[in-house]
Write a protein that holds these residues in place. Structure first.
Motif, PDB file in Angstrom:
ATOM      1  N   SER A  64      12.635   0.688 -15.280  1.00  0.00           N
ATOM      2  CA  SER A  64      13.792   0.171 -14.549  1.00  0.00           C
ATOM      3  C   SER A  64      13.767   0.709 -13.128  1.00  0.00           C
ATOM      4  O   SER A  64      14.198   1.833 -12.873  1.00  0.00           O
ATOM      5  N   PRO A  65      13.237  -0.068 -12.194  1.00  0.00           N
ATOM      6  CA  PRO A  65      13.068   0.404 -10.818  1.00  0.00           C
ATOM      7  C   PRO A  65      14.393   0.493 -10.060  1.00  0.00           C
ATOM      8  O   PRO A  65      14.609  -0.189  -9.063  1.00  0.00           O
ATOM      9  N   GLU A  66      15.312   1.352 -10.559  1.00  0.00           N
ATOM     10  CA  GLU A  66      16.607   1.474  -9.906  1.00  0.00           C
ATOM     11  C   GLU A  66      16.461   2.229  -8.582  1.00  0.00           C
ATOM     12  O   GLU A  66      15.466   2.902  -8.337  1.00  0.00           O
ATOM     13  N   THR A  67      17.471   2.130  -7.758  1.00  0.00           N
ATOM     14  CA  THR A  67      17.408   2.664  -6.403  1.00  0.00           C
ATOM     15  C   THR A  67      17.105   4.150  -6.364  1.00  0.00           C
ATOM     16  O   THR A  67      16.285   4.609  -5.573  1.00  0.00           O
ATOM     17  N   GLU A  68      17.752   4.931  -7.241  1.00  0.00           N
ATOM     18  CA  GLU A  68      17.578   6.382  -7.196  1.00  0.00           C
ATOM     19  C   GLU A  68      16.123   6.782  -7.404  1.00  0.00           C
ATOM     20  O   GLU A  68      15.571   7.587  -6.655  1.00  0.00           O
ATOM     21  N   SER A  69      15.488   6.227  -8.417  1.00  0.00           N
ATOM     22  CA  SER A  69      14.098   6.575  -8.693  1.00  0.00           C
ATOM     23  C   SER A  69      13.166   6.050  -7.604  1.00  0.00           C
ATOM     24  O   SER A  69      12.197   6.713  -7.229  1.00  0.00           O
ATOM     25  N   TRP A  70      13.453   4.850  -7.114  1.00  0.00           N
ATOM     26  CA  TRP A  70      12.601   4.304  -6.052  1.00  0.00           C
ATOM     27  C   TRP A  70      12.736   5.137  -4.785  1.00  0.00           C
ATOM     28  O   TRP A  70      11.743   5.437  -4.120  1.00  0.00           O
ATOM     29  N   ASP A  71      13.951   5.533  -4.432  1.00  0.00           N
ATOM     30  CA  ASP A  71      14.158   6.388  -3.260  1.00  0.00           C
ATOM     31  C   ASP A  71      13.399   7.699  -3.407  1.00  0.00           C
ATOM     32  O   ASP A  71      12.851   8.227  -2.439  1.00  0.00           O
ATOM     33  N   ARG A  72      13.385   8.216  -4.631  1.00  0.00           N
ATOM     34  CA  ARG A  72      12.664   9.463  -4.879  1.00  0.00           C
ATOM     35  C   ARG A  72      11.160   9.270  -4.684  1.00  0.00           C
ATOM     36  O   ARG A  72      10.488  10.127  -4.101  1.00  0.00           O
ATOM     37  N   LEU A  73      10.625   8.158  -5.148  1.00  0.00           N
ATOM     38  CA  LEU A  73       9.196   7.894  -4.972  1.00  0.00           C
ATOM     39  C   LEU A  73       8.844   7.731  -3.497  1.00  0.00           C
ATOM     40  O   LEU A  73       7.825   8.241  -3.028  1.00  0.00           O
ATOM     41  N   VAL A  74       9.691   7.032  -2.747  1.00  0.00           N
ATOM     42  CA  VAL A  74       9.463   6.852  -1.309  1.00  0.00           C
ATOM     43  C   VAL A  74       9.484   8.205  -0.607  1.00  0.00           C
ATOM     44  O   VAL A  74       8.611   8.519   0.215  1.00  0.00           O
ATOM     45  N   ALA A  75      10.491   9.038  -0.924  1.00  0.00           N
ATOM     46  CA  ALA A  75      10.587  10.364  -0.319  1.00  0.00           C
ATOM     47  C   ALA A  75       9.367  11.213  -0.663  1.00  0.00           C
ATOM     48  O   ALA A  75       8.903  12.025   0.140  1.00  0.00           O
ATOM     49  N   LEU A  76       8.841  10.991  -1.856  1.00  0.00           N
ATOM     50  CA  LEU A  76       7.694  11.755  -2.328  1.00  0.00           C
ATOM     51  C   LEU A  76       6.403  11.341  -1.635  1.00  0.00           C
ATOM     52  O   LEU A  76       5.619  12.183  -1.186  1.00  0.00           O
ATOM     53  N   TYR A  77       6.189  10.016  -1.513  1.00  0.00           N
ATOM     54  CA  TYR A  77       4.879   9.535  -1.087  1.00  0.00           C
ATOM     55  C   TYR A  77       4.756   9.085   0.371  1.00  0.00           C
ATOM     56  O   TYR A  77       3.642   9.073   0.912  1.00  0.00           O
ATOM     57  N   ALA A  78       5.827   8.708   1.018  1.00  0.00           N
ATOM     58  CA  ALA A  78       5.718   8.210   2.398  1.00  0.00           C
ATOM     59  C   ALA A  78       5.032   9.214   3.329  1.00  0.00           C
ATOM     60  O   ALA A  78       4.127   8.833   4.091  1.00  0.00           O
ATOM     61  N   PRO A  79       5.398  10.505   3.314  1.00  0.00           N
ATOM     62  CA  PRO A  79       4.711  11.458   4.197  1.00  0.00           C
ATOM     63  C   PRO A  79       3.225  11.605   3.885  1.00  0.00           C
ATOM     64  O   PRO A  79       2.404  11.759   4.799  1.00  0.00           O
ATOM     65  N   LEU A  80       2.859  11.574   2.595  1.00  0.00           N
ATOM     66  CA  LEU A  80       1.451  11.699   2.225  1.00  0.00           C
ATOM     67  C   LEU A  80       0.657  10.497   2.717  1.00  0.00           C
ATOM     68  O   LEU A  80      -0.449  10.636   3.269  1.00  0.00           O
ATOM     69  N   ILE A  81       1.193   9.302   2.523  1.00  0.00           N
ATOM     70  CA  ILE A  81       0.518   8.085   2.982  1.00  0.00           C
ATOM     71  C   ILE A  81       0.353   8.116   4.491  1.00  0.00           C
ATOM     72  O   ILE A  81      -0.718   7.797   5.032  1.00  0.00           O
ATOM     73  N   ARG A  82       1.409   8.522   5.202  1.00  0.00           N
ATOM     74  CA  ARG A  82       1.350   8.592   6.662  1.00  0.00           C
ATOM     75  C   ARG A  82       0.258   9.576   7.126  1.00  0.00           C
ATOM     76  O   ARG A  82      -0.479   9.300   8.069  1.00  0.00           O
ATOM     77  N   ALA A  83       0.156  10.700   6.443  1.00  0.00           N
ATOM     78  CA  ALA A  83      -0.850  11.699   6.804  1.00  0.00           C
ATOM     79  C   ALA A  83      -2.261  11.144   6.630  1.00  0.00           C
ATOM     80  O   ALA A  83      -3.146  11.390   7.457  1.00  0.00           O
ATOM     81  N   TRP A  84      -2.487  10.357   5.566  1.00  0.00           N
ATOM     82  CA  TRP A  84      -3.806   9.777   5.363  1.00  0.00           C
ATOM     83  C   TRP A  84      -4.091   8.643   6.332  1.00  0.00           C
ATOM     84  O   TRP A  84      -5.242   8.430   6.727  1.00  0.00           O
ATOM     85  N   LEU A  85      -3.078   7.928   6.749  1.00  0.00           N
ATOM     86  CA  LEU A  85      -3.286   6.896   7.766  1.00  0.00           C
ATOM     87  C   LEU A  85      -3.780   7.521   9.071  1.00  0.00           C
ATOM     88  O   LEU A  85      -4.629   6.947   9.754  1.00  0.00           O
ATOM     89  N   ARG A  86      -3.266   8.697   9.403  1.00  0.00           N
ATOM     90  CA  ARG A  86      -3.703   9.370  10.633  1.00  0.00           C
ATOM     91  C   ARG A  86      -5.173   9.731  10.566  1.00  0.00           C
ATOM     92  O   ARG A  86      -5.858   9.761  11.591  1.00  0.00           O
ATOM     93  N   LYS A  87      -5.672  10.017   9.355  1.00  0.00           N
ATOM     94  CA  LYS A  87      -7.090  10.352   9.203  1.00  0.00           C
ATOM     95  C   LYS A  87      -7.987   9.157   9.536  1.00  0.00           C
ATOM     96  O   LYS A  87      -9.185   9.329   9.785  1.00  0.00           O
TER      97      LYS A  87
END
Length: 203
Positions: A15-38
């Motif tokens: 159930s992709p509810e907002t709370e869990s999705w927000d948590r995944l975004v908070a978890l992974y957005a910085p990591l993805i951004r760091a790899w894009l810089r590479k």
């Protein structure tokens, strides 16, 4: 924090509810951004690419099958990242030599190989980053003394008896604190990280 016994990944798939999705975004957005810089992505383009990767995750997560394979999720995420990066650079109008495109192509091809050094680096950075971030997310769920005992024993490697004596609490309280926090971390990280016991990498 959601009190369900299911992992974050399982909750999102069910159930992709907002709370869990927000948590995944908070978890992974910085990591993805760091790899894009590479891969030479400028800040002006990074926001859009991060959103593209996360949108792809959102759309296809229901189809993702972990299958008990070690590193299944991080490998799946890496594949999405590689595809978006490859499409991004192929869409650029600049000359290949001007931006070292061929070098980026080679590095992306290496990243796709599970046994390559770049893939191993991705695996290590992914697991270390996710565990650290999840520790931040679960910390507010515990009393200060519980967290301090866990931090000193599990993360800093201090002896439980010494911690108990200095904190003026029982040895059992220290052991219980460590067990409770580890249990919550394992619960949250299931499917994202294959083992949440390697805390030496977090020090």
């Amino acid at each position: 924090m959601n009190e369900t016994s299911l992992s974050l990944l399982h909750r999102l798939r069910e159930s992709p509810e907002t709370e869990s999705w927000d948590r995944l975004v908070a978890l992974y957005a910085p990591l993805i951004r760091a790899w894009l810089r590479k891969y030479d992505v400028q800040e002006s383009d990074a926001d859009d690419l991060v959103q593209e990767v996360l949108l792809a995750v959102s759309k296809d997560l229901c189809k993702f099958e972990h299958g008990g394979q070690p590193g299944a999720f991080r490998g799946w995420l890496k594949g999405i990242l590689v595809n978006r990066l490859r499409n991004f650079w192929r869409a650029r109008d600049r000359r290949r030599e001007a931006r070292g495109h061929s070098d980026i192509d080679e590095r992306l091809a290496e990243l796709e190989i599970p046994t390559s050094e770049l893939s191993q680096l991705w695996n290590e950075e992914h697991d270390r980053y996710v565990l650290r971030k999840l520790l931040e997310l679960v910390k507010p769920r515990f009393a200060p003394n519980t967290w301090t005992a866990f931090d000193r024993v599990a993360l800093k490697g201090e002896k439980p008896r010494d911690v108990a004596a200095e904190m003026q609490i029982s040895l059992n309280a220290v052991v219980t604190a460590k067990s409770r926090v580890l249990g919550r971390l394992r619960q949250e990280s299931q499917g994202l990280v294959d083992s949440s016991s390697g805390f030496s990498a977090l020090r």
